[in-house]
Design a protein around this motif. Structure first.
Motif, PDB file in Angstrom:
ATOM      1  N   VAL A 134       0.832  -1.206   0.000  1.00  0.00           N
ATOM      2  CA  VAL A 134       0.000   0.000   0.000  1.00  0.00           C
ATOM      3  C   VAL A 134       0.866   1.257   0.000  1.00  0.00           C
ATOM      4  O   VAL A 134       0.586   2.226  -0.724  1.00  0.00           O
ATOM      5  CB  VAL A 134      -0.959  -0.015   1.210  1.00  0.00           C
ATOM      6  CG1 VAL A 134      -1.666   1.329   1.348  1.00  0.00           C
ATOM      7  CG2 VAL A 134      -1.986  -1.129   1.061  1.00  0.00           C
ATOM      8  N   VAL A 135       1.937   1.263   0.790  1.00  0.00           N
ATOM      9  CA  VAL A 135       2.822   2.434   0.836  1.00  0.00           C
ATOM     10  C   VAL A 135       3.493   2.649  -0.514  1.00  0.00           C
ATOM     11  O   VAL A 135       3.573   3.779  -1.021  1.00  0.00           O
ATOM     12  CB  VAL A 135       3.862   2.269   1.959  1.00  0.00           C
ATOM     13  CG1 VAL A 135       4.949   3.332   1.845  1.00  0.00           C
ATOM     14  CG2 VAL A 135       3.190   2.350   3.322  1.00  0.00           C
ATOM     15  N   SER A 136       3.991   1.576  -1.113  1.00  0.00           N
ATOM     16  CA  SER A 136       4.641   1.697  -2.417  1.00  0.00           C
ATOM     17  C   SER A 136       3.663   2.182  -3.481  1.00  0.00           C
ATOM     18  O   SER A 136       3.985   3.064  -4.291  1.00  0.00           O
ATOM     19  CB  SER A 136       5.237   0.348  -2.820  1.00  0.00           C
ATOM     20  OG  SER A 136       5.736   0.395  -4.135  1.00  0.00           O
ATOM     21  N   TRP A 137       2.468   1.619  -3.481  1.00  0.00           N
ATOM     22  CA  TRP A 137       1.460   2.024  -4.467  1.00  0.00           C
ATOM     23  C   TRP A 137       1.067   3.484  -4.274  1.00  0.00           C
ATOM     24  O   TRP A 137       0.939   4.236  -5.246  1.00  0.00           O
ATOM     25  CB  TRP A 137       0.242   1.122  -4.331  1.00  0.00           C
ATOM     26  CG  TRP A 137      -0.855   1.433  -5.294  1.00  0.00           C
ATOM     27  CD1 TRP A 137      -1.020   0.938  -6.548  1.00  0.00           C
ATOM     28  CD2 TRP A 137      -1.958   2.330  -5.069  1.00  0.00           C
ATOM     29  NE1 TRP A 137      -2.149   1.465  -7.131  1.00  0.00           N
ATOM     30  CE2 TRP A 137      -2.744   2.320  -6.243  1.00  0.00           C
ATOM     31  CE3 TRP A 137      -2.347   3.124  -4.002  1.00  0.00           C
ATOM     32  CZ2 TRP A 137      -3.897   3.086  -6.368  1.00  0.00           C
ATOM     33  CZ3 TRP A 137      -3.489   3.890  -4.126  1.00  0.00           C
ATOM     34  CH2 TRP A 137      -4.256   3.865  -5.294  1.00  0.00           C
ATOM     35  N   THR A 138       0.874   3.906  -3.029  1.00  0.00           N
ATOM     36  CA  THR A 138       0.495   5.296  -2.749  1.00  0.00           C
ATOM     37  C   THR A 138       1.584   6.263  -3.199  1.00  0.00           C
ATOM     38  O   THR A 138       1.295   7.323  -3.772  1.00  0.00           O
ATOM     39  CB  THR A 138       0.221   5.478  -1.249  1.00  0.00           C
ATOM     40  OG1 THR A 138      -0.777   4.537  -0.830  1.00  0.00           O
ATOM     41  CG2 THR A 138      -0.255   6.885  -0.950  1.00  0.00           C
ATOM     42  N   TYR A 139       2.829   5.914  -2.952  1.00  0.00           N
ATOM     43  CA  TYR A 139       3.949   6.766  -3.364  1.00  0.00           C
ATOM     44  C   TYR A 139       3.989   6.920  -4.884  1.00  0.00           C
ATOM     45  O   TYR A 139       4.119   8.036  -5.411  1.00  0.00           O
ATOM     46  CB  TYR A 139       5.251   6.162  -2.840  1.00  0.00           C
ATOM     47  CG  TYR A 139       6.501   6.857  -3.300  1.00  0.00           C
ATOM     48  CD1 TYR A 139       6.903   8.059  -2.725  1.00  0.00           C
ATOM     49  CD2 TYR A 139       7.286   6.316  -4.312  1.00  0.00           C
ATOM     50  CE1 TYR A 139       8.055   8.705  -3.145  1.00  0.00           C
ATOM     51  CE2 TYR A 139       8.438   6.950  -4.739  1.00  0.00           C
ATOM     52  CZ  TYR A 139       8.815   8.144  -4.156  1.00  0.00           C
ATOM     53  OH  TYR A 139       9.955   8.779  -4.586  1.00  0.00           O
ATOM     54  N   THR A 140       3.843   5.816  -5.599  1.00  0.00           N
ATOM     55  CA  THR A 140       3.911   5.862  -7.061  1.00  0.00           C
ATOM     56  C   THR A 140       2.738   6.627  -7.661  1.00  0.00           C
ATOM     57  O   THR A 140       2.917   7.473  -8.553  1.00  0.00           O
ATOM     58  CB  THR A 140       3.942   4.435  -7.627  1.00  0.00           C
ATOM     59  OG1 THR A 140       5.025   3.712  -7.045  1.00  0.00           O
ATOM     60  CG2 THR A 140       4.113   4.455  -9.136  1.00  0.00           C
ATOM     61  N   ILE A 141       1.539   6.350  -7.166  1.00  0.00           N
ATOM     62  CA  ILE A 141       0.354   7.004  -7.713  1.00  0.00           C
ATOM     63  C   ILE A 141       0.340   8.493  -7.371  1.00  0.00           C
ATOM     64  O   ILE A 141      -0.119   9.319  -8.171  1.00  0.00           O
ATOM     65  CB  ILE A 141      -0.916   6.301  -7.201  1.00  0.00           C
ATOM     66  CG1 ILE A 141      -0.979   4.879  -7.751  1.00  0.00           C
ATOM     67  CG2 ILE A 141      -2.162   7.071  -7.608  1.00  0.00           C
ATOM     68  CD1 ILE A 141      -0.920   4.792  -9.262  1.00  0.00           C
ATOM     69  N   THR A 142       0.843   8.854  -6.203  1.00  0.00           N
ATOM     70  CA  THR A 142       0.906  10.272  -5.841  1.00  0.00           C
ATOM     71  C   THR A 142       1.822  11.033  -6.786  1.00  0.00           C
ATOM     72  O   THR A 142       1.518  12.167  -7.191  1.00  0.00           O
ATOM     73  CB  THR A 142       1.388  10.429  -4.392  1.00  0.00           C
ATOM     74  OG1 THR A 142       0.508   9.722  -3.517  1.00  0.00           O
ATOM     75  CG2 THR A 142       1.419  11.896  -3.990  1.00  0.00           C
ATOM     76  N   ILE A 143       2.935  10.435  -7.161  1.00  0.00           N
ATOM     77  CA  ILE A 143       3.841  11.082  -8.113  1.00  0.00           C
ATOM     78  C   ILE A 143       3.156  11.259  -9.469  1.00  0.00           C
ATOM     79  O   ILE A 143       3.239  12.330 -10.096  1.00  0.00           O
ATOM     80  CB  ILE A 143       5.138  10.263  -8.249  1.00  0.00           C
ATOM     81  CG1 ILE A 143       5.956  10.351  -6.963  1.00  0.00           C
ATOM     82  CG2 ILE A 143       5.968  10.752  -9.434  1.00  0.00           C
ATOM     83  CD1 ILE A 143       7.219   9.521  -6.984  1.00  0.00           C
ATOM     84  N   TYR A 144       2.463  10.229  -9.915  1.00  0.00           N
ATOM     85  CA  TYR A 144       1.788  10.312 -11.215  1.00  0.00           C
ATOM     86  C   TYR A 144       0.683  11.368 -11.212  1.00  0.00           C
ATOM     87  O   TYR A 144       0.633  12.246 -12.090  1.00  0.00           O
ATOM     88  CB  TYR A 144       1.221   8.944 -11.576  1.00  0.00           C
ATOM     89  CG  TYR A 144       0.275   8.965 -12.748  1.00  0.00           C
ATOM     90  CD1 TYR A 144       0.716   9.319 -14.022  1.00  0.00           C
ATOM     91  CD2 TYR A 144      -1.073   8.638 -12.586  1.00  0.00           C
ATOM     92  CE1 TYR A 144      -0.159   9.348 -15.095  1.00  0.00           C
ATOM     93  CE2 TYR A 144      -1.946   8.661 -13.653  1.00  0.00           C
ATOM     94  CZ  TYR A 144      -1.485   9.019 -14.904  1.00  0.00           C
ATOM     95  OH  TYR A 144      -2.351   9.058 -15.969  1.00  0.00           O
ATOM     96  N   LEU A 145      -0.192  11.321 -10.222  1.00  0.00           N
ATOM     97  CA  LEU A 145      -1.290  12.281 -10.170  1.00  0.00           C
ATOM     98  C   LEU A 145      -0.798  13.693  -9.872  1.00  0.00           C
ATOM     99  O   LEU A 145      -1.408  14.673 -10.322  1.00  0.00           O
ATOM    100  CB  LEU A 145      -2.307  11.849  -9.112  1.00  0.00           C
ATOM    101  CG  LEU A 145      -3.121  10.591  -9.424  1.00  0.00           C
ATOM    102  CD1 LEU A 145      -4.087  10.290  -8.287  1.00  0.00           C
ATOM    103  CD2 LEU A 145      -3.881  10.731 -10.735  1.00  0.00           C
ATOM    104  N   SER A 146       0.299  13.823  -9.134  1.00  0.00           N
ATOM    105  CA  SER A 146       0.843  15.158  -8.862  1.00  0.00           C
ATOM    106  C   SER A 146       1.331  15.826 -10.139  1.00  0.00           C
ATOM    107  O   SER A 146       1.150  17.036 -10.326  1.00  0.00           O
ATOM    108  CB  SER A 146       1.982  15.062  -7.846  1.00  0.00           C
ATOM    109  OG  SER A 146       1.523  14.584  -6.604  1.00  0.00           O
ATOM    110  N   GLY A 147       1.961  15.052 -11.017  1.00  0.00           N
ATOM    111  CA  GLY A 147       2.386  15.618 -12.294  1.00  0.00           C
ATOM    112  C   GLY A 147       1.209  16.100 -13.120  1.00  0.00           C
ATOM    113  O   GLY A 147       1.241  17.197 -13.700  1.00  0.00           O
ATOM    114  N   CYS A 148       0.148  15.302 -13.168  1.00  0.00           N
ATOM    115  CA  CYS A 148      -1.054  15.709 -13.909  1.00  0.00           C
ATOM    116  C   CYS A 148      -1.717  16.914 -13.263  1.00  0.00           C
ATOM    117  O   CYS A 148      -2.175  17.835 -13.953  1.00  0.00           O
ATOM    118  CB  CYS A 148      -2.032  14.540 -13.984  1.00  0.00           C
ATOM    119  SG  CYS A 148      -1.388  13.059 -14.812  1.00  0.00           S
TER     120      CYS A 148
END
Length: 423
Positions: free
Chosen positions: A187-201
């Protein structure tokens, strides 16, 4: 001898000082919001201003975003009674495309931040940033950036946590502590990755929203009695900013579109060719990752289409302004009929009506103003502006085209895979 000091107006001094403090307070509020945004970006590795921060950022991404989930997937693949609830090929595909999307977001945004800084990156320049009405709007848009992330990230985080918890319940490991540790790591790894992706958008959305503020206030600029050349100069500056935004983010938009499309196609192939039963436990990551990727793409494309729509709307606003000024009956400089004032005489000595001829200066002034406004409107109509990707203007028509192309591609691949599967 007494010295007579000039009397000061206390009321005027008390009214001027709060204005200065209010202006400084607005600037401090904007700086505080930008600092909060910069801190958030620094935590997730976007601010790579030095070689050390660059190494730490990418090392953290490799460890948390790629290595940790890869180790967990490899560990879960050796579980004999977990195959029903864990399909390794599905998990690897989801990890690969999520990592690619996050890598594109991190690389593009960090490159622009490192090159321009956060103020130039957001186009919070001194011309607009030091005007009170824009500063307030900037702060609202920055707060909207965090709300946008929270609105989309929290529901996905809840779904991901529920999915991992259900898998732990159906396929427990040697101990509950080990199962909980795996759940937290994933969950931590997924949250970190998705936050980076959505933050760029969301950052791209924020940059576009800042320019939308300027275009929405461009109509108010026409209400001021300024020279037409000043209106043209302001529009040239705004379109120049749009050109810069298009140049900085065109690679980001294209790569994200390709990654999301490839992810959907690969997911479609794997789900249709898989011979065993697929349920929400072993295939839930497909659903969650597909929704997240599409949401990020929609956030970006919607922002690009919105700024294009606002830029193209300036032509109609200017045409309306030109029509109102030309047809204003109470402005003799804007309406030539007022210059031709007719006097009807009742004297017998005057057999014809007297029509005073307007002077050459009045006619020349009116025609010059009219031609300037007409040239200004023609200029706006010939230069609509907007966000472009290698010459293609991203508007609502292009978004609809992309949508139908995506649907056609998915249906075509689905038809082929179903045919091959049954054959």
């Amino acid at each position: 001898m007494a010295v007579a000091y000039p009397q000061t107006d206390n009321s005027s001094s008390t009214t001027q000082i709060p204005l200065i403090y209010e202006d400084q307070g607005d600037e401090a509020h904007l700086s505080k919001s930008l600092n909060h945004l910069g801190t958030f970006l620094r935590v997730f590795g976007f601010c790579q201003y030095s070689f050390l921060s660059l190494i730490l950022s990418w090392l953290s991404f490799l460890l948390l975003g790629i290595a940790l989930p890869a180790v967990m997937i490899e560990y879960l693949s050796h579980c004999t009674h977990c195959k029903k609830y864990q399909i390794s090929s599905f998990e690897i595909q989801v990890l690969v495309f999520q990592s690619l999307a996050a890598t594109i977001s991190l690389a593009c945004i960090s490159h622009n931040l490192r090159k321009y800084g956060i103020r130039k990156f957001l186009f919070v320049d001194r011309f607009h940033g030091h005007m009170a009405q824009y500063r307030d709007e900037y702060v609202k848009k920055i707060n909207g950036f965090f709300r946008l992330l929270a609105v989309w990230l929290l529901p996905f985080l809840v779904l991901k946590t529920i999915r991992e918890a259900v898998r732990v319940i159906y396929a427990p490991h040697h101990s509950w502590g080990q199962s909980v540790g795996i759940l937290i790591a994933l969950v931590v790894s997924w949250t970190y990755t998705i936050t980076i992706y959505l933050s760029g958008c969301a950052l791209f959305n924020l940059v576009c929203n800042f320019q939308v503020i300027h275009f929405e206030n461009y109509g108010k600029l026409l209400e001021r009695d300024l020279d037409v050349t000043q209106y043209i100069e302001e529009h040239i500056r705004l379109t120049h900013y749009l050109s810069k935004i298009s140049h900085r983010f065109r690679i980001f938009i294209v790569l994200e579109l390709l990654v999301v499309t490839a992810s959907q196609v690969v997911a479609l192939f794997q789900t249709t060719w898989h011979s065993e039963i697929i349920n929400l436990v072993n295939g839930g990551d497909f659903v969650i990752s597909s929704i997240v990727e599409l949401v990020g793409l929609i956030i970006s494309l919607q922002a690009a289409a919105k700024i294009t729509h606002r830029a193209q709307g300036t032509g109609s606003v200017a045409a309306k302004w030109h029509s109102l000024v030309t047809c204003a009956s109470d402005d003799t400089a804007a309406n030539p009929s007022n210059l031709l004032h007719i006097n009807y005489s009742e004297s017998d000595l005057e057999a014809v009506d007297y029509v005073p001829v307007p002077t050459t200066t009045q006619l020349a002034s009116y025609m010059s103003s009219y031609h300037k406004r007409q040239a200004f409107v023609m200029y706006l109509q010939a230069n609509p502006g907007g966000f472009t990707v290698f010459g293609w203007r991203v508007d609502r028509t292009l978004i609809n085209t992309i949508f139908f192309l995506e649907i056609s591609l998915v249906l075509f691949v689905l038809g082929k895979t179903v045919t091959l599967y049954h054959s």
